[in-house]
Motif scaffolding. Sequence first.
Motif, PDB file in Angstrom:
ATOM      1  N   GLY A  71     -19.788   0.443  -3.573  1.00  0.00           N
ATOM      2  CA  GLY A  71     -19.026   1.525  -4.204  1.00  0.00           C
ATOM      3  C   GLY A  71     -19.615   2.908  -4.016  1.00  0.00           C
ATOM      4  N   ARG A  72     -20.734   3.013  -3.327  1.00  0.00           N
ATOM      5  CA  ARG A  72     -21.242   4.370  -3.086  1.00  0.00           C
ATOM      6  C   ARG A  72     -21.415   4.627  -1.589  1.00  0.00           C
ATOM      7  NH1 ARG A  72     -26.765   4.587  -2.392  1.00  0.00           N
ATOM      8  NH2 ARG A  72     -26.855   6.800  -2.866  1.00  0.00           N
ATOM      9  N   HIS A  73     -21.388   5.906  -1.283  1.00  0.00           N
ATOM     10  CA  HIS A  73     -21.442   6.334   0.104  1.00  0.00           C
ATOM     11  C   HIS A  73     -22.783   5.965   0.731  1.00  0.00           C
ATOM     12  CE1 HIS A  73     -22.180   9.960   2.892  1.00  0.00           C
ATOM     13  NE2 HIS A  73     -21.538   9.018   3.562  1.00  0.00           N
ATOM     14  N   ASP A  74     -22.713   5.416   1.953  1.00  0.00           N
ATOM     15  CA  ASP A  74     -23.953   5.055   2.657  1.00  0.00           C
ATOM     16  C   ASP A  74     -23.858   5.552   4.098  1.00  0.00           C
ATOM     17  OD1 ASP A  74     -26.483   3.919   2.670  1.00  0.00           O
ATOM     18  OD2 ASP A  74     -25.745   2.030   3.522  1.00  0.00           O
ATOM     19  N   LEU A  75     -24.961   5.507   4.812  1.00  0.00           N
ATOM     20  CA  LEU A  75     -24.941   5.926   6.206  1.00  0.00           C
ATOM     21  C   LEU A  75     -24.080   4.958   7.022  1.00  0.00           C
ATOM     22  CD1 LEU A  75     -28.729   6.803   6.547  1.00  0.00           C
ATOM     23  CD2 LEU A  75     -26.798   8.394   6.312  1.00  0.00           C
ATOM     24  N   ILE A  76     -23.429   5.490   8.026  1.00  0.00           N
ATOM     25  CA  ILE A  76     -22.510   4.669   8.815  1.00  0.00           C
ATOM     26  C   ILE A  76     -23.156   4.372  10.185  1.00  0.00           C
ATOM     27  CG2 ILE A  76     -21.172   6.614   9.754  1.00  0.00           C
ATOM     28  CD1 ILE A  76     -18.629   4.887   9.126  1.00  0.00           C
ATOM     29  N   PRO A  77     -23.199   3.102  10.617  1.00  0.00           N
ATOM     30  CA  PRO A  77     -23.824   2.796  11.904  1.00  0.00           C
ATOM     31  C   PRO A  77     -23.013   3.339  13.074  1.00  0.00           C
ATOM     32  CG  PRO A  77     -23.496   0.819  10.560  1.00  0.00           C
ATOM     33  CD  PRO A  77     -22.726   1.913   9.918  1.00  0.00           C
ATOM     34  N   ALA A  78     -23.706   3.717  14.125  1.00  0.00           N
ATOM     35  CA  ALA A  78     -23.038   4.299  15.308  1.00  0.00           C
ATOM     36  C   ALA A  78     -22.114   3.284  15.976  1.00  0.00           C
ATOM     37  CB  ALA A  78     -24.084   4.792  16.298  1.00  0.00           C
ATOM     38  N   ASP A  79     -22.395   1.974  15.833  1.00  0.00           N
ATOM     39  CA  ASP A  79     -21.514   1.011  16.509  1.00  0.00           C
ATOM     40  C   ASP A  79     -20.158   0.866  15.803  1.00  0.00           C
ATOM     41  OD1 ASP A  79     -22.429  -0.377  14.368  1.00  0.00           O
ATOM     42  OD2 ASP A  79     -23.705  -1.787  15.513  1.00  0.00           O
ATOM     43  N   TYR A  80     -19.963   1.575  14.672  1.00  0.00           N
ATOM     44  CA  TYR A  80     -18.630   1.612  14.052  1.00  0.00           C
ATOM     45  C   TYR A  80     -17.677   2.475  14.872  1.00  0.00           C
ATOM     46  CZ  TYR A  80     -19.668  -0.670   9.549  1.00  0.00           C
ATOM     47  OH  TYR A  80     -19.978  -1.577   8.579  1.00  0.00           O
ATOM     48  N   LEU A  93     -13.188  11.203  18.363  1.00  0.00           N
ATOM     49  CA  LEU A  93     -13.959  10.835  17.180  1.00  0.00           C
ATOM     50  C   LEU A  93     -15.417  11.171  17.391  1.00  0.00           C
ATOM     51  CD1 LEU A  93     -14.130   6.953  16.772  1.00  0.00           C
ATOM     52  CD2 LEU A  93     -13.687   8.115  18.886  1.00  0.00           C
ATOM     53  N   GLU A  94     -16.087  11.414  16.279  1.00  0.00           N
ATOM     54  CA  GLU A  94     -17.440  11.928  16.379  1.00  0.00           C
ATOM     55  C   GLU A  94     -18.247  11.508  15.148  1.00  0.00           C
ATOM     56  OE1 GLU A  94     -18.308  16.021  18.725  1.00  0.00           O
ATOM     57  OE2 GLU A  94     -16.804  15.950  17.148  1.00  0.00           O
ATOM     58  N   GLY A  95     -19.507  11.128  15.363  1.00  0.00           N
ATOM     59  CA  GLY A  95     -20.389  10.835  14.227  1.00  0.00           C
ATOM     60  C   GLY A  95     -20.975  12.131  13.725  1.00  0.00           C
ATOM     61  N   ARG A  96     -20.967  12.333  12.402  1.00  0.00           N
ATOM     62  CA  ARG A  96     -21.502  13.591  11.854  1.00  0.00           C
ATOM     63  C   ARG A  96     -22.796  13.332  11.099  1.00  0.00           C
ATOM     64  NH1 ARG A  96     -17.021  17.020   8.641  1.00  0.00           N
ATOM     65  NH2 ARG A  96     -17.321  15.289   7.204  1.00  0.00           N
ATOM     66  N   GLY A 189     -28.946   6.061  15.583  1.00  0.00           N
ATOM     67  CA  GLY A 189     -27.936   5.011  15.458  1.00  0.00           C
ATOM     68  C   GLY A 189     -27.242   5.006  14.111  1.00  0.00           C
ATOM     69  N   LYS A 190     -27.533   5.987  13.275  1.00  0.00           N
ATOM     70  CA  LYS A 190     -26.842   6.093  11.972  1.00  0.00           C
ATOM     71  C   LYS A 190     -26.297   7.517  11.826  1.00  0.00           C
ATOM     72  CE  LYS A 190     -28.416   2.289   9.591  1.00  0.00           C
ATOM     73  NZ  LYS A 190     -27.716   1.408   8.711  1.00  0.00           N
ATOM     74  N   PHE A 191     -25.105   7.610  11.198  1.00  0.00           N
ATOM     75  CA  PHE A 191     -24.514   8.919  10.923  1.00  0.00           C
ATOM     76  C   PHE A 191     -24.173   9.017   9.443  1.00  0.00           C
ATOM     77  CE2 PHE A 191     -23.350   8.317  15.460  1.00  0.00           C
ATOM     78  CZ  PHE A 191     -23.930   9.471  15.980  1.00  0.00           C
TER      79      PHE A 191
END
Lengths: 376, 224
Positions: A71-80, A93-96, A189-191
Amino acid sequence: MHWFAKQRYLIDYTVAAMLRRRAKNVGLLAVYTTIVFLLASVMLYSNALKQEASVLLKEAPELVVQRMVAGRHDLIPADYLEPLRGIRGVRRLEGRLWGYFYDSTVNANYTFMVPPERDIDPGSIVIGDAIARARGSETGDVLAFRGAGETLYPFRVAEVLPHESAIVAADLVLLSEADFRGFFGIPPGKFTDITLTVANPKEVRTVAEKVVSALPDTRPILREEMQRTYASLFDWREGMVLVLLAGALLAFAILAWEKASGLSADERREIGILKAVGWGTGDVLKMKLWEGGLLSMLAFLLGFTLAYWHVFGTSAALLAPALKGWAVLYPNFELTPAVDGLQLTSLFVITVFPYTASTLVPVWRAAVTHPDVVMR
Amino acid sequence: MSAIELYAVRKAFNEGRPNEFLAVDGVDLEIEPGRITVLTGPSGSGKTTLLTLIGCLARPTEGRVHLGGESVSGLPERFLTELRRRTFGFVFQQFNLIRGLSVLENVMLPAYPLGPHYSTLHGRAMELLTHLRLGHRAEARVEWLSGGEAQRAAIARALINDPSVVIADEPTANLDSHLSAAFLDIVAELRSQGRTVLLTSHDPLITGAGVVDRVVAMRDGRVV
């Protein structure tokens, strides 16, 4: 012809009567003008802020995808990025990489961000003008922030962002990807999140649905939702200030009632004379309505002009702390003058109507003064 | 020319209250057109109240007031206003000019609700003021006028709508003998123009003046 001539005579007489009772009318005009000024300032200012924010958000991506963990915001992996790339309708699309930072030296929050379309040299930062003001820095200075692992990171200020973008960029710190990852301790590898540009605006909702079904642990945020949030934030602030002003408006209505009903013996006698020499109740009523109308128009014009100058000339010096509120760093920017017809009409209604309504009964009571009062 | 007739007219103030007071008590009277009539009597005899009833400034509690054979006592307010405006011209005891305005503005005031052309109204007001030897004071504010000038300004105002009846309440109360005589000259002229003039006064200079056609004595609200 007679009708116009009659109105002109009534207006002439009314103006002369108002000038004769200068002290009373100037006092009323001053209070009335202040009320219009305050209300108009709040309305003009929050409307201009909303417009400003919406203009800036036009540049924002249609969709932002965040990863949620418990339920809380977390880092998103680049392979998403891969499954998202396959969704039809996604143009780009772009990782920020971005994050909030609390600067204890000035008790303010900043937003650190890696700009997607701009390369920043490692060791350099570009800062918003509010930070520059708060820290007293300019281009070429070195600013140090305590980052991950309590390490002090010194950065050279490469540029201060221009004034025009201040409303959303006041607290911004732009830096290189390497510096950002080092500063926040984010592994490669994380955004923070992923932005999606959708070619057809009508497809945004469908794309969002597809994002959730492809990646069930993510949350898509639509640009229109962001716009709504900004709008409701400013609406809320405007509402708060207007609630406070409602008290002032009520006090003004009471004052207007008191002023209009507190007819002096002189005024009552004057109305008696007018009626004795052939003026009807309707004529006196019209004269009194002209009096209220002229006062209202004058107060409205004066109050609105002053508010316009206050908001667009002085950047709302009196209201900014209540309405702008960007953490403790107030954006410093000039608003583009914009007046909305509907807004102008509503302002006219909420200021002129209470005045007219509160004076109508006393005015009627004055108008029905018996003409024989002058013979007694 | 309209005759004014009063039938069993009564006027009570504070009706139904302990301080009820009968100012006019059953007056029958006919005022002939084109003549000068003076209502006389001590203070509180009901002269002024009777003037307000005749001049449509107030309605009688009982009885009828006829103007030109028509009852006017039951007319709605706006008809009474219209009558007052077109038929009557008033000269009040304290003159009741509006302070802060010029003589000319005061004189033109009764015509405002009729919306006449400005040049016509201005011309007529100046004509009246000049005739009453006040032309040179037209632009002066009324508070700067002497007693006699103020009364002449009030007379000019009473005549601006060319009324057939001129009503004056205690017109010489604030004037010396010389000015009172001058007022009587003006009254005589009004009669010669065919106007009905109705005055209240307990000044012997007025009641005994040769120009007066009829004196009606009042006491305790009744004609005696």
